[in-house]
Design a protein around this motif. Structure first.
Motif, PDB file in Angstrom:
ATOM      1  N   TYR A   1     -35.590  70.787  15.873  1.00 16.26           N
ATOM      2  CA  TYR A   1     -36.304  69.565  16.233  1.00 16.26           C
ATOM      3  C   TYR A   1     -37.093  69.798  17.506  1.00 16.26           C
ATOM      4  O   TYR A   1     -36.740  70.638  18.341  1.00 16.26           O
ATOM      5  CB  TYR A   1     -35.362  68.362  16.372  1.00 16.26           C
ATOM      6  N   THR A   2     -38.182  69.062  17.613  1.00 15.42           N
ATOM      7  CA  THR A   2     -38.994  69.060  18.814  1.00 15.42           C
ATOM      8  C   THR A   2     -39.419  67.617  19.049  1.00 15.42           C
ATOM      9  O   THR A   2     -39.919  66.969  18.127  1.00 15.42           O
ATOM     10  CB  THR A   2     -40.203  70.022  18.694  1.00 15.42           C
ATOM     11  N   ASP A   3     -39.150  67.113  20.222  1.00 12.77           N
ATOM     12  CA  ASP A   3     -39.331  65.693  20.520  1.00 12.77           C
ATOM     13  C   ASP A   3     -38.551  64.891  19.469  1.00 12.77           C
ATOM     14  O   ASP A   3     -37.374  65.136  19.293  1.00 12.77           O
ATOM     15  CB  ASP A   3     -40.818  65.315  20.577  1.00 12.77           C
ATOM     16  N   ASN A   4     -39.197  63.975  18.766  1.00 14.63           N
ATOM     17  CA  ASN A   4     -38.488  63.173  17.765  1.00 14.63           C
ATOM     18  C   ASN A   4     -38.810  63.634  16.338  1.00 14.63           C
ATOM     19  O   ASN A   4     -38.665  62.889  15.387  1.00 14.63           O
ATOM     20  CB  ASN A   4     -38.836  61.679  17.916  1.00 14.63           C
TER      21      ASN A   4
ATOM     22  N   ALA B   1     -40.177  62.450  11.092  1.00 16.67           N
ATOM     23  CA  ALA B   1     -40.382  61.815  12.398  1.00 16.67           C
ATOM     24  C   ALA B   1     -39.349  60.702  12.505  1.00 16.67           C
ATOM     25  O   ALA B   1     -39.347  59.773  11.702  1.00 16.67           O
ATOM     26  CB  ALA B   1     -41.794  61.249  12.493  1.00 16.67           C
ATOM     27  N   LEU B   2     -38.440  60.820  13.447  1.00 20.11           N
ATOM     28  CA  LEU B   2     -37.346  59.861  13.600  1.00 20.11           C
ATOM     29  C   LEU B   2     -37.633  58.966  14.798  1.00 20.11           C
ATOM     30  O   LEU B   2     -37.857  59.442  15.905  1.00 20.11           O
ATOM     31  CB  LEU B   2     -36.023  60.606  13.747  1.00 20.11           C
ATOM     32  N   PHE B   3     -37.612  57.682  14.540  1.00 18.88           N
ATOM     33  CA  PHE B   3     -38.034  56.711  15.554  1.00 18.88           C
ATOM     34  C   PHE B   3     -36.863  56.199  16.385  1.00 18.88           C
ATOM     35  O   PHE B   3     -35.706  56.278  15.971  1.00 18.88           O
ATOM     36  CB  PHE B   3     -38.728  55.522  14.885  1.00 18.88           C
ATOM     37  N   THR B   4     -37.187  55.651  17.539  1.00 12.45           N
ATOM     38  CA  THR B   4     -36.181  55.036  18.399  1.00 12.45           C
ATOM     39  C   THR B   4     -35.516  53.904  17.633  1.00 12.45           C
ATOM     40  O   THR B   4     -36.177  53.068  17.021  1.00 12.45           O
ATOM     41  CB  THR B   4     -36.836  54.506  19.683  1.00 12.45           C
ATOM     42  N   ASP B   5     -34.189  53.898  17.649  1.00 11.58           N
ATOM     43  CA  ASP B   5     -33.403  52.882  16.942  1.00 11.58           C
ATOM     44  C   ASP B   5     -32.998  51.800  17.938  1.00 11.58           C
ATOM     45  O   ASP B   5     -32.242  52.050  18.876  1.00 11.58           O
ATOM     46  CB  ASP B   5     -32.166  53.529  16.316  1.00 11.58           C
ATOM     47  N   THR B   6     -33.498  50.588  17.731  1.00  7.41           N
ATOM     48  CA  THR B   6     -33.194  49.475  18.622  1.00  7.41           C
ATOM     49  C   THR B   6     -32.274  48.455  17.960  1.00  7.41           C
ATOM     50  O   THR B   6     -32.109  47.344  18.446  1.00  7.41           O
ATOM     51  CB  THR B   6     -34.493  48.769  19.070  1.00  7.41           C
TER      52      THR B   6
ATOM     53  N   GLY C   1     -35.446  54.584   9.441  1.00  5.88           N
ATOM     54  CA  GLY C   1     -35.529  55.059  10.823  1.00  5.88           C
ATOM     55  C   GLY C   1     -36.677  55.992  11.117  1.00  5.88           C
ATOM     56  O   GLY C   1     -36.718  56.594  12.181  1.00  5.88           O
ATOM     57  N   GLY C   2     -37.616  56.144  10.190  1.00  7.75           N
ATOM     58  CA  GLY C   2     -38.709  57.057  10.477  1.00  7.75           C
ATOM     59  C   GLY C   2     -39.700  57.217   9.349  1.00  7.75           C
ATOM     60  O   GLY C   2     -39.902  56.322   8.538  1.00  7.75           O
ATOM     61  N   ASP C   3     -40.294  58.405   9.311  1.00 11.42           N
ATOM     62  CA  ASP C   3     -41.328  58.728   8.339  1.00 11.42           C
ATOM     63  C   ASP C   3     -41.115  60.185   7.948  1.00 11.42           C
ATOM     64  O   ASP C   3     -40.727  61.006   8.788  1.00 11.42           O
ATOM     65  CB  ASP C   3     -42.709  58.542   8.996  1.00 11.42           C
ATOM     66  N   THR C   4     -41.361  60.518   6.685  1.00 13.34           N
ATOM     67  CA  THR C   4     -41.084  61.871   6.229  1.00 13.34           C
ATOM     68  C   THR C   4     -42.202  62.423   5.372  1.00 13.34           C
ATOM     69  O   THR C   4     -42.973  61.672   4.775  1.00 13.34           O
ATOM     70  CB  THR C   4     -39.746  61.920   5.444  1.00 13.34           C
TER      71      THR C   4
ATOM     72  N   PRO D   1     -42.362  53.230  15.093  1.00 12.91           N
ATOM     73  CA  PRO D   1     -41.976  54.084  16.220  1.00 12.91           C
ATOM     74  C   PRO D   1     -41.857  53.300  17.512  1.00 12.91           C
ATOM     75  O   PRO D   1     -42.510  52.268  17.684  1.00 12.91           O
ATOM     76  CB  PRO D   1     -43.110  55.107  16.286  1.00 12.91           C
ATOM     77  N   GLY D   2     -41.037  53.820  18.407  1.00 10.39           N
ATOM     78  CA  GLY D   2     -40.910  53.234  19.734  1.00 10.39           C
ATOM     79  C   GLY D   2     -42.026  53.745  20.640  1.00 10.39           C
ATOM     80  O   GLY D   2     -42.737  54.697  20.314  1.00 10.39           O
ATOM     81  N   ALA D   3     -42.157  53.128  21.783  1.00  8.86           N
ATOM     82  CA  ALA D   3     -43.227  53.481  22.724  1.00  8.86           C
ATOM     83  C   ALA D   3     -43.128  54.928  23.210  1.00  8.86           C
ATOM     84  O   ALA D   3     -44.145  55.559  23.503  1.00  8.86           O
ATOM     85  CB  ALA D   3     -43.186  52.532  23.923  1.00  8.86           C
ATOM     86  N   ASP D   4     -41.914  55.486  23.291  1.00  7.13           N
ATOM     87  CA  ASP D   4     -41.728  56.849  23.791  1.00  7.13           C
ATOM     88  C   ASP D   4     -41.666  57.897  22.693  1.00  7.13           C
ATOM     89  O   ASP D   4     -41.466  59.083  22.984  1.00  7.13           O
ATOM     90  CB  ASP D   4     -40.453  56.925  24.641  1.00  7.13           C
ATOM     91  N   ASP D   5     -41.800  57.499  21.425  1.00  2.00           N
ATOM     92  CA  ASP D   5     -41.745  58.460  20.321  1.00  2.00           C
ATOM     93  C   ASP D   5     -43.060  59.231  20.238  1.00  2.00           C
ATOM     94  O   ASP D   5     -44.122  58.651  20.005  1.00  2.00           O
ATOM     95  CB  ASP D   5     -41.463  57.746  18.995  1.00  2.00           C
ATOM     96  N   VAL D   6     -42.999  60.528  20.452  1.00  2.00           N
ATOM     97  CA  VAL D   6     -44.187  61.379  20.448  1.00  2.00           C
ATOM     98  C   VAL D   6     -44.821  61.413  19.056  1.00  2.00           C
ATOM     99  O   VAL D   6     -46.039  61.331  18.913  1.00  2.00           O
ATOM    100  CB  VAL D   6     -43.832  62.810  20.908  1.00  2.00           C
TER     101      VAL D   6
END
Length: 193
Positions: free
Chosen positions: A154-157, A98-103, A72-75, A33-38
């Motif tokens: 969806y809510t947040d990520n 949970a979908l993470f920030t894609d860099t 890109g995340g976790d399920t 996850p990215g720093a801003d991913d709730v």
């Protein structure tokens, strides 16, 4: 009754196979996850209160609990069934992603935007918008087999999908009843997430 049970079981199996296949295809090192991913992981099945399952599907027992990384995340996939335990059996399925920030690109795609895009790709054009608690926008549809309904939001990520398939008497449950059940479950999930 047999036809309805086949529909219910088929829906659960296809869903579980799709999630399982996605987990296998993810392979390699999981994304982080990215720093801003709730949501840094998908909630586990305990996030769905037993009272929600009991209200939606009395006498249901857990059937499927799977979780793990996805691209890109976790399920997490949770399914309960009342086949063999209720007069009008059904299957309730809740999927958390949970979908993470894609860099990986030149411009990062925030987890919330990733979740919004995934929702848009998932929801058919024939869906109906529904307002959930905390001003969360959901989309519900009944395009599949009769007696089934799906809802996604969806809510947040975090992308959440609720699906129900049921039997009433000798045939599939009423579409409107299935739709209302998925909306009630989603409303309660928004309150606890």
């Amino acid at each position: 009754m047999v036809r309805g049970a086949v529909i219910v079981c088929g829906a659960a199996l296809v869903s579980a196979a799709a999630i399982g296949g996605g987990l296998v295809l993810a392979g390699g090192d999981p994304d982080v996850p990215g720093a801003d991913d709730v949501h840094t992981t998908a909630p586990d099945c305990a996030a769905v209160p037993a009272s929600v399952v009991d209200e939606a599907l009395p006498d249901a027992v857990p059937e499927t609990i799977e979780s793990g990384p996805q691209p890109g995340g976790d399920t997490a996939l949770c399914a309960w069934t009342s086949l063999g335990t209720a007069e009008d059996p059904g299957v309730l399925r809740v999927e958390f992603s949970a979908l993470f920030t894609d860099t990986s690109g030149e411009v990062p795609v925030a987890g919330t935007e990733h979740a919004e895009r995934a929702l848009t790709a998932l929801v058919p054009r024939t869906s109906d918008g529904v307002r959930l608690p905390s001003d969360v926008e959901g989309h519900v549809w009944t395009d599949g087999a009769q007696g089934t309904a799906d809802l996604a939001f969806y809510t947040d990520n975090l992308l959440v999908r609720v699906a129900y398939s049921g039997v009433s008497g000798d045939g599939p449950a009423d579409r409107e009843d299935a739709r209302e059940l998925t909306v009630r479950v989603a409303e309660q999930l928004v309150e606890v997430l």
